[in-house]
Design an enzyme around this catalytic site. Structure first.
Site, short mmCIF file in Angstrom:
data_model
loop_
_atom_site.label_atom_id
_atom_site.label_comp_id
_atom_site.label_asym_id
_atom_site.label_seq_id
_atom_site.Cartn_x
_atom_site.Cartn_y
_atom_site.Cartn_z
N GLU A 34 -24.31 15.06 17.78
CA GLU A 34 -23.85 13.66 17.85
C GLU A 34 -25.06 12.76 17.60
OE1 GLU A 34 -20.97 11.87 18.05
OE2 GLU A 34 -22.35 10.18 17.95
N CYS A 42 -13.67 6.08 20.59
CA CYS A 42 -12.72 5.77 21.66
C CYS A 42 -13.44 5.34 22.94
CB CYS A 42 -11.83 6.98 21.93
SG CYS A 42 -10.72 6.72 23.31
N CYS A 47 -10.82 2.57 22.21
CA CYS A 47 -9.75 2.52 23.22
C CYS A 47 -10.21 2.05 24.60
CB CYS A 47 -9.14 3.90 23.42
SG CYS A 47 -9.15 4.98 22.01
N LYS A 50 -11.81 -1.49 24.82
CA LYS A 50 -10.73 -2.40 24.39
C LYS A 50 -9.73 -2.60 25.52
CE LYS A 50 -7.16 -0.77 23.41
NZ LYS A 50 -6.76 -0.09 22.19
N TYR A 176 -3.27 -2.76 14.43
CA TYR A 176 -3.57 -2.49 15.84
C TYR A 176 -4.69 -3.40 16.35
CZ TYR A 176 -1.22 2.16 16.16
OH TYR A 176 -0.34 3.20 16.22
N GLU A 180 -4.47 -6.51 18.96
CA GLU A 180 -5.06 -6.32 20.30
C GLU A 180 -6.12 -7.38 20.59
OE1 GLU A 180 -6.20 -2.15 20.24
OE2 GLU A 180 -4.20 -1.56 20.93
N ASP A 301 -10.13 11.55 12.99
CA ASP A 301 -10.01 10.45 12.03
C ASP A 301 -10.64 10.73 10.67
OD1 ASP A 301 -8.83 9.15 14.11
OD2 ASP A 301 -10.18 7.42 14.13
N THR A 309 -6.51 8.81 19.22
CA THR A 309 -7.35 9.69 20.04
C THR A 309 -6.60 10.93 20.55
OG1 THR A 309 -8.82 7.93 20.68
CG2 THR A 309 -8.66 9.77 22.22
N ALA A 339 0.86 3.09 21.18
CA ALA A 339 0.97 1.77 21.81
C ALA A 339 -0.03 0.82 21.18
CB ALA A 339 0.70 1.88 23.31
N HIS A 433 15.44 1.09 40.34
CA HIS A 433 15.75 -0.33 40.41
C HIS A 433 14.87 -1.03 41.44
CE1 HIS A 433 18.25 -3.82 39.78
NE2 HIS A 433 18.39 -3.97 41.09
N GLU A 438 14.35 0.91 33.71
CA GLU A 438 15.73 1.36 33.93
C GLU A 438 16.65 0.91 32.80
OE1 GLU A 438 17.93 -0.40 37.25
OE2 GLU A 438 16.54 -2.08 37.27
P1 NDP Z 1 -4.50 -1.02 10.69
O1 NDP Z 1 -4.35 -0.08 9.56
O2 NDP Z 1 -3.73 -0.80 11.92
O3 NDP Z 1 -4.21 -2.51 10.18
C1 NDP Z 1 -4.94 -3.04 9.13
C2 NDP Z 1 -4.45 -4.44 8.85
O4 NDP Z 1 -5.30 -5.05 7.88
C3 NDP Z 1 -3.05 -4.48 8.28
O5 NDP Z 1 -2.43 -5.66 8.72
C4 NDP Z 1 -3.31 -4.52 6.76
O6 NDP Z 1 -2.28 -5.12 6.06
C5 NDP Z 1 -4.53 -5.41 6.73
N1 NDP Z 1 -5.37 -5.22 5.55
C6 NDP Z 1 -5.84 -4.06 5.03
N2 NDP Z 1 -6.65 -4.32 3.97
C7 NDP Z 1 -6.68 -5.65 3.84
C8 NDP Z 1 -7.34 -6.51 2.93
N3 NDP Z 1 -8.12 -6.04 1.97
N4 NDP Z 1 -7.16 -7.84 3.08
C9 NDP Z 1 -6.36 -8.34 4.07
N5 NDP Z 1 -5.73 -7.57 4.95
C10 NDP Z 1 -5.89 -6.24 4.85
O7 NDP Z 1 -6.07 -1.03 10.98
P2 NDP Z 1 -6.91 -1.54 12.23
O8 NDP Z 1 -8.24 -1.87 11.68
O9 NDP Z 1 -6.17 -2.55 13.00
O10 NDP Z 1 -7.01 -0.24 13.11
C11 NDP Z 1 -7.49 0.97 12.51
C12 NDP Z 1 -6.79 2.18 13.07
O11 NDP Z 1 -7.37 2.51 14.31
C13 NDP Z 1 -5.30 1.99 13.38
O12 NDP Z 1 -4.48 2.14 12.26
C14 NDP Z 1 -5.08 3.08 14.39
O13 NDP Z 1 -4.92 4.30 13.72
C15 NDP Z 1 -6.38 3.08 15.16
N6 NDP Z 1 -6.28 2.24 16.39
C16 NDP Z 1 -5.40 2.62 17.37
C17 NDP Z 1 -5.27 1.87 18.50
C18 NDP Z 1 -4.30 2.27 19.56
O14 NDP Z 1 -3.86 3.42 19.57
N7 NDP Z 1 -3.90 1.36 20.46
C19 NDP Z 1 -6.05 0.67 18.72
C20 NDP Z 1 -6.92 0.34 17.62
C21 NDP Z 1 -7.02 1.11 16.51
P3 NDP Z 1 -1.10 -4.25 5.41
O15 NDP Z 1 -0.20 -3.89 6.52
O16 NDP Z 1 -0.51 -5.15 4.41
O17 NDP Z 1 -1.75 -3.04 4.79
#
Ligand code: NDP
Length: 457
Positions: A34, A42, A47, A50, A176, A180, A301, A309, A339, A433, A438
């Site tokens: 690492e 994460c 995660c 966050k 996401y 968030e 990833d 995760t 989520a 309840h 529920e």
């Molecule tokens: P996401 O893929 O979830 O969302 C990316 C967003 O950016 C979408 O709205 C996408 O639009 C938009 N986008 C992509 N490219 C461009 C661009 N060139 N210009 C403008 N908008 C753009 O990515 P995140 O960065 O939010 O998160 C990355 C990943 O990390 C998640 O997909 C998830 O797998 C993981 N994650 C999980 C979490 C959890 O489990 N709670 C929390 C945070 C991250 P469009 O939809 O049109 O493509």
């Protein structure tokens, strides 16, 4: 040929640590490298911090809400430095736990960058080691858009180490991370704009959930800019101006890009090992997490499949079992619950209405209500719960919820879906309840039927 290690794992994140730990537990000679932080994204910049930030934001709302319950509480200013200090101490503790768990299992630790010299040899800070099997578990990194002035914005890694709370935040991306952090910054007291190129946030989620999230965000006071992108960012000292594609100009102290993540493959020397990547730069693997080189595997990833995760840890565990145990533990990767820790959060498992309806007729059940608590607090917070049920078999194909405790509730429902629960199974389950949960076992009246036209074709 005798190798120094049976298994060398590159990357000490969720996937790599679990894989290394379980493999060492099976008696394999394991090493894990690492270069940045144990526990990976994460634990350090994902995660965990966050969620702590989302909880920090929630306390502000709870302080306001307490008045409705008779508490004379006034919400003082938020002490950013105190919170960040507490958060960083917890992250350091957890990161250390990840490292210790590996050492305790008997794995050899390298705190160095690893790169392939040949298919069985890695170089780590000037030292060469050989391994019979190698696992690539290097994760991903947030992407920065190619737009003029992008260097004036941050990506999520930096969001965890801001010197203070920015007063005005403009977020690009409705996924996401965008959803968030919009809730986090708003809850902590900032003015927040979220700019996203779709009509609704969270493409790929159920449409009702997406619409409910947009409504909920507006109710929280987050300013939404759908069907738009940031075209340019200008800097004037510490201030920023985000110029949107629809002509709007947003003044900001922080521009935050949350437009997705890319696999970490640069500098690994994958070409020396002959490991194939897809056009996005992700390591290509088969169902058993094998790359095109039979002794090299990839998990988490860096394979850019379901970037979550718990999926990464399950992959790491299954791989270690398969290679060194008596057989892999079975996971159900078909109905992976997920989520979004927005404000309020949402969670989902199974198929969306649109995907299910494209396969055949489905019955849709929807409940919307104001949680009991908010009849006293007066906060504009609605809960949405939705079931997608296959009409023919009555199996529950999808469960979706936006509202407080949604992630906790949907985790339980995910078990039911994994077991193949039918709507009748939910109906014969006694509720607890008074809870929001529920509602999932008391939805009697079908809201609509969908997918019929397709079935009739
Ligand atoms: P996401 O893929 O979830 O969302 C990316 C967003 O950016 C979408 O709205 C996408 O639009 C938009 N986008 C992509 N490219 C461009 C661009 N060139 N210009 C403008 N908008 C753009 O990515 P995140 O960065 O939010 O998160 C990355 C990943 O990390 C998640 O997909 C998830 O797998 C993981 N994650 C999980 C979490 C959890 O489990 N709670 C929390 C945070 C991250 P469009 O939809 O049109 O493509």
């Amino acid at each position: 040929m005798a190798y120094e290690f049976d298994l060398f794992v590159i990357g000490g994140g969720s996937a790599g640590v679990r894989c290394g730990r379980i493999a060492a537990g099976h008696g394999a000679r394991v090493a894990v490298a690492e270069e940045r932080f144990w526990g990976g994204i994460c634990v350090n910049v994902g995660c965990i911090p966050k969620k702590l930030m989302a909880q920090a934001a929630e306390y502000g709302a709870w302080a306001e809400d307490a008045r409705g319950f008779g508490w004379d509480i006034s919400k003082g200013p938020h002490d950013w430095a105190a919170f960040v200090g507490a958060k960083d101490r917890e992250i350091a503790r957890l990161s250390n736990v990840y490292r210790k768990v590996l050492e305790g299992a008997g794995a050899t630790i390298f705190e160095a960058h690893a790169s392939f010299i040949d298919p069985h040899t890695l170089e780590l800070g000037g030292r060469r080691v050989t391994a019979e099997r190698i696992v690539i578990a290097t994760g991903g990194h947030p992407e920065r858009p190619a737009l003029p002035g992008a260097e004036h914005g941050i990506v999520s890694d930096a969001a965890f180490y801001l010197p203070g709370l920015p007063e005005r935040v403009v977020i690009l991306g409705g996924g996401y991370i965008g959803a968030e952090f919009a809730g986090i910054f708003k809850g902590l007291g900032a003015e927040v704009h979220m700019v996203y190129r779709q009509p609704l946030p969270l493409r790929g989620f159920d449409e009702d959930l997406r619409a409910a999230l947009a409504e909920a965000m507006e109710a929280e006071g987050i300013r939404l800019h759908p069907s738009a992108i940031i075209a340019e960012v200008r800097a004037d000292g510490a201030s920023r101006v985000a110029l949107l594609s629809d002509g709007a100009e947003l003044q900001a102290d922080l521009v935050f890009f949350a437009i997705g993540r890319r696999p970490n493959v640069a500098g690994l020397g994958l070409e020396q090992a002959g490991v194939a990547l897809d056009p996005f730069g992700a390591v290509i693997v088969d169902a058993e997490m094998r790359t095109n080189q039979a002794h090299i595997h990839a998990i988490g990833d860096v394979t850019d499949r379901l970037n979550l995760t718990p999926v990464a840890t399950a992959e790491g565990h299954a791989l270690a079992d398969r290679l060194f145990g008596s057989g892999p533990r079975e996971w159900n990767f078909a109905n992976v619950p997920t989520a979004v820790f927005s404000a309020p959060p949402l969670a989902t498992v199974g198929l969306t209405e649109a995907v299910a309806a494209a396969r055949g007729p489905v019955e849709i059940y929807i409940a919307r209500f104001t949680p009991l608590r908010h009849h006293l607090t007066g906060r504009r917070r609605q809960t949405l719960m939705k079931l997608v049920v296959d009409q023919a078999s009555q199996r529950v194909l999808g469960a979706h919820m936006l509202g407080e405790e949604a992630p906790e509730i949907v985790q339980g429902l995910a078990v039911a879906l994994t077991c193949g629960a039918t709507k009748a199974d939910l109906d014969r389950t006694i509720g607890i309840h008074p809870t929001a949960a529920e509602e999932f076992v008391t939805m009697r009246t079908r809201t609509r039927l969908a997918g019929v036209a397709r079935a009739a074709e």
